[in-house]
Write an enzyme that holds these catalytic residues in place. Structure first.
Site, PDB file in Angstrom:
ATOM      1  N   ASP A 410      43.445  41.426   7.597  1.00 52.26           N
ATOM      2  CA  ASP A 410      42.846  42.685   8.026  1.00 52.26           C
ATOM      3  C   ASP A 410      43.239  43.819   7.091  1.00 52.26           C
ATOM      4  O   ASP A 410      43.850  43.604   6.040  1.00 52.26           O
ATOM      5  CB  ASP A 410      43.274  43.005   9.465  1.00 52.26           C
ATOM      6  CG  ASP A 410      44.777  42.997   9.642  1.00 52.26           C
ATOM      7  OD1 ASP A 410      45.422  43.943   9.165  1.00 52.26           O
ATOM      8  OD2 ASP A 410      45.313  42.051  10.252  1.00 52.26           O
ATOM      9  N   GLY A 414      47.788  49.550  10.438  1.00 47.22           N
ATOM     10  CA  GLY A 414      48.854  49.868  11.381  1.00 47.22           C
ATOM     11  C   GLY A 414      50.246  49.752  10.794  1.00 47.22           C
ATOM     12  O   GLY A 414      51.230  50.094  11.464  1.00 47.22           O
ATOM     13  N   THR A 472      46.033  41.309  15.080  1.00 44.91           N
ATOM     14  CA  THR A 472      45.874  42.016  13.813  1.00 44.91           C
ATOM     15  C   THR A 472      46.962  43.077  13.695  1.00 44.91           C
ATOM     16  O   THR A 472      47.629  43.424  14.674  1.00 44.91           O
ATOM     17  CB  THR A 472      44.504  42.707  13.720  1.00 44.91           C
ATOM     18  OG1 THR A 472      44.446  43.786  14.671  1.00 44.91           O
ATOM     19  CG2 THR A 472      43.378  41.730  13.984  1.00 44.91           C
ATOM     20  N   CYS A 473      47.102  43.599  12.480  1.00 39.43           N
ATOM     21  CA  CYS A 473      47.982  44.742  12.219  1.00 39.43           C
ATOM     22  C   CYS A 473      47.142  45.969  11.887  1.00 39.43           C
ATOM     23  O   CYS A 473      47.498  46.768  11.021  1.00 39.43           O
ATOM     24  CB  CYS A 473      48.936  44.430  11.069  1.00 39.43           C
ATOM     25  SG  CYS A 473      50.085  43.094  11.400  1.00 39.43           S
ATOM     26  N   SER A 474      46.035  46.112  12.572  1.00 38.94           N
ATOM     27  CA  SER A 474      45.089  47.191  12.309  1.00 38.94           C
ATOM     28  C   SER A 474      45.007  48.108  13.521  1.00 38.94           C
ATOM     29  O   SER A 474      45.240  47.690  14.659  1.00 38.94           O
ATOM     30  CB  SER A 474      43.706  46.620  11.985  1.00 38.94           C
ATOM     31  OG  SER A 474      42.744  47.651  11.898  1.00 38.94           O
TER      32      SER A 474
END
Length: 698
Positions: A410, A414, A472-474
């Site tokens: 992604d 974040g 996700t890290c979004s």
């Protein structure tokens, strides 16, 4: 004509710049003269249009003696590799005074920085990331100070000039201390001396930029979004999960306390040589940000008993843990650094479950991941070179895969500390380009969303997969809520809602009331970036069968110990009615006979009786009465089903012994629900009180 009056803030900036200029002028007096042929001559003038030595891409071979002699942490080596990273990442020119050469192509990123020391890697990526953030300022300073002439075309050494100038600003143009053992790269030394000769003009240009934008410091020249992300990243703690294949959590805590660490009960009080247990993941320990480098050199980390990893990567494995039964296999869509896959293996049964990790791609990466797994004591991970979307979902290898962990590539929007994420997650350095800017590239985001949806759809094609954990890290809604919602609707539309429909269910994590209040929906978990952790998103898509809804409720209650497993609910008992139906067909009896209706009625009565016993169990537990257990009954068999995932969102018992009401299925435990199910107290107003009437006087 009078000059315009300056504000106090502008005067303070000018005074500070003049003071720095005087200091640097005195410090640079030795550099203004140099020896050439035994005589003193003026400072060396460095022209951009004279032929110079280009950047060496094979610097590892050309300067092999530098690394062998232990000088990989010197500032020339850091300049060299930081310049290579910046050259591969730099976007289009940001200063209007510079002219881009059309024929100039960006230098590709090196596949791997030939430095093994973690601290040196951190300094290289920190310098490259800082140069990306201050790119506009640095380019303006080079032109405004006269170092670059007007309409200058940057050449191949532009990246080195940028990183050296950024480092000079960070140390306020002070001279670096040098030792005899420091290796020197000649052409980098030449660029550095030329920039030092222009220190006064560069410092004056920096002061003019601060006055122009009324910036109290150099950091205030950055966009607000970048500045807030940098502030959170500097305060974020260090997270590490315990490899229970090596040592238990209790043993690791005991060893840390023997080494002088103190265990705390609150994350807000973390300081040097203190740690605490994480609230969401039971095997994750939290240390202060200052302990990151010292913790990396600890024996627990070197032996593989403790693995440093960002917390955003730990929520996915713990969401899988609550859904996994013994003997079920797991597939991980992207192995990445391998630490997330290793985390899954450490919390499941290695003798009964197999974990398939996809996306290894190269043989070199395969050997490195295999070595890491052996060091951690993991032997149930099977690495796959192919990409996940290229796998055949009908492959016999995956016949027992019941769970899937989807961790797509992604935007990483974040992440608040990208340098640490690159070092510990093995992430590509390209994330530094996006995180150094304030705006998001919408075209790139659309491409990422399309790939996320294809990966998620392919994961649900595996016929035996019962649940998919998507993380996700979004922080972008397009990559998170929109993806899981649209994919779920698409899959249900293909099934026409007949059977095996898909639905979103909340992740099985020990959420606090504060976590529930911050959620926009009860179907997934979304955490915004903060000084405690980066931003992330977790969702679970479950495959549900409508025929098992009633039995799932009873199984969930049995798993909690509120009721016993019904005797007629075993597998052996389920096969008996089928055998009766086959025998009835052999005798010529129609399936719609009175006997079959009686059987259905009897099964309905049995379900109602089990539900009534379940309700009586609740009333007995709330009233506080305890009955001795029946030792003659058979042992309760704990069943983990998809409906059991809601266990942490419900309350079926009360410690206070008051009135208890069973929440219906699908209702989350929010503040409004708690107020609604609490026992209502009848309040009697003063004018409604019944007063005893006095007896008449006789």
């Amino acid at each position: 004509m009078k000059a315009p009056l300056r504000t106090k803030e502008q005067n303070s900036i000018i005074d500070e710049s003049e003071q720095l200029t005087n200091q640097t002028t005195q410090a640079m007096s030795l550099h203004n003269l140099r020896h050439v042929g035994g005589t003193l001559v003026g400072p060396r003038r460095y022209s951009l249009f004279t032929p110079r030595k280009a950047l060496l891409h094979d610097t590892m071979e050309a300067n092999e003696n530098i690394y062998n002699e232990g000088g990989s942490d010197t500032h020339h080596v850091i300049y060299l590799h930081a310049g290579q990273v910046f050259a591969g990442l730099r976007p289009a020119k940001k200063s209007e005074r510079l002219v881009l050469d059309v024929d100039t192509q960006p230098i590709p990123l090196p596949a791997k920085i030939p430095v093994t020391d973690e601290q040196t890697k951190r300094r290289i990526y920190d310098l490259a990331f800082a140069t990306l953030k201050y790119q506009t300022l640095l380019e303006d300073m080079l032109v405004d100070s006269g170092y670059y002439s007007y309409n200058t075309v940057p050449d191949e050494n532009h990246s080195l000039i940028m990183v050296i100038l950024c480092d000079m600003i960070s140390r306020q143009f002070m001279k670096l201390p040098k030792t005899r053992d420091d290796p020197i790269i000649p052409y980098i030394q030449e660029i550095e001396e030329d920039l030092i000769a222009h220190t006064t003009k560069l410092n004056a240009s920096l002061a003019r930029n601060r006055i122009k934008f009324q910036a109290r410091s150099v950091e205030h020249l950055l966009p607000e979004a970048v500045r807030e992300r940098e502030k959170c990243g500097s305060q974020i703690p260090t997270y590490a999960w315990v490899n229970e294949l090596k040592l238990s959590v209790v043993d690791v805590i005991a060893e840390l306390e023997e080494d002088g660490y103190q265990k705390l009960g609150c994350l807000d009080l973390l300081e040097e040589y203190t740690f605490a247990k994480d609230t969401h993941c039971c095997n994750v320990l939290v240390f202060s940000a200052q302990q990151r480098e010292e913790l990396s050199a600890h024996n627990l980390v070197k032996s593989g008993a403790l693995v440093i990893q960002d917390k955003t990567s730990c929520l996915g494995p713990h969401s899988l843990k609550s859904l996994l039964n013994d003997g079920e296999d797991i597939i991980h869509t992207m192995v990445g650094s391998g630490w997330t896959t290793a985390h899954i293996a450490s919390i499941c049964n290695q003798d009964k479950s197999i974990i398939y990790a996809c996306g290894v791609k190269t043989e070199e990466r395969f050997e490195q991941l295999t070595s890491n797994m052996e060091r951690l004591g993991i032997h149930n991970v099977k690495l796959i070179l192919e990409d996940f979307c290229e796998l055949d979902y009908m492959d016999p290898r995956f016949k027992n895969v019941k769970l899937a962990l989807v961790t797509p590539q992604d935007s990483r929007s974040g992440i608040t500390n990208p340098v640490e994420y690159i070092i510990h997650e093995g992430e590509d350095a390209s994330i530094l380009r996006e995180l150094s800017q304030e705006n998001t590239d919408e075209d790139k985001l659309d491409g990422l969303v399309s790939r996320h949806m294809d990966t998620l759809k392919h994961a649900m094609k595996f016929s035996k997969v019962q649940a998919v954990v998507y993380t996700t890290c979004s922080i972008h809604e397009a990559e998170n809520e929109n993806v899981v919602t649209k994919v779920t609707e698409y899959l249900n539309s293909r099934n026409n809602g007949s059977k095996n429909s898909f639905r979103l269910i909340p992740p099985v994590l020990p959420l606090t009331p504060k976590d529930l209040e911050n959620q926009s929906s009860a179907k997934f978990l979304k955490i915004d970036p903060s000084p405690l952790m980066g931003g992330c998103f977790v969702a679970v898509i479950s495959r549900e069968d409508e025929a098992l809804t009633a039995s799932d409720i009873i199984a969930r209650a049995a798993a909690k110990g509120l009721c016993d497993t019904p005797e007629g609910n075993d597998n052996n008992d389920e096969e008996k009615p089928k055998s009766k139906r086959r025998s009835s067909k052999s005798k010529g009896i129609s399936p719609k006979s009175s006997k079959s209706n009686l059987t259905k009625k009897g099964s309905l009565k049995h379900i109602r009786s089990s539900k009534s016993s379940f309700t009586s169990k609740l009333s007995d537990s709330s009233s506080g009465s305890s009955t001795p257990p029946n030792t003659t009954q058979r042992k309760t068999r704990i069943i983990r089903t998809a409906s059991d995932m809601f266990a942490h969102h419900f309350t079926n018992s009360s410690e206070s012994g008051g009135d208890v009401r069973l929440l219906p299925e699908g209702v989350p435990l929010t503040q409004a629900t708690i107020q609604r199910i609490q026992t209502k107290v009848q309040i009697t107003q003063p004018h409604q009180e019944v007063l005893p009437h006095p007896k008449p006087f006789v």
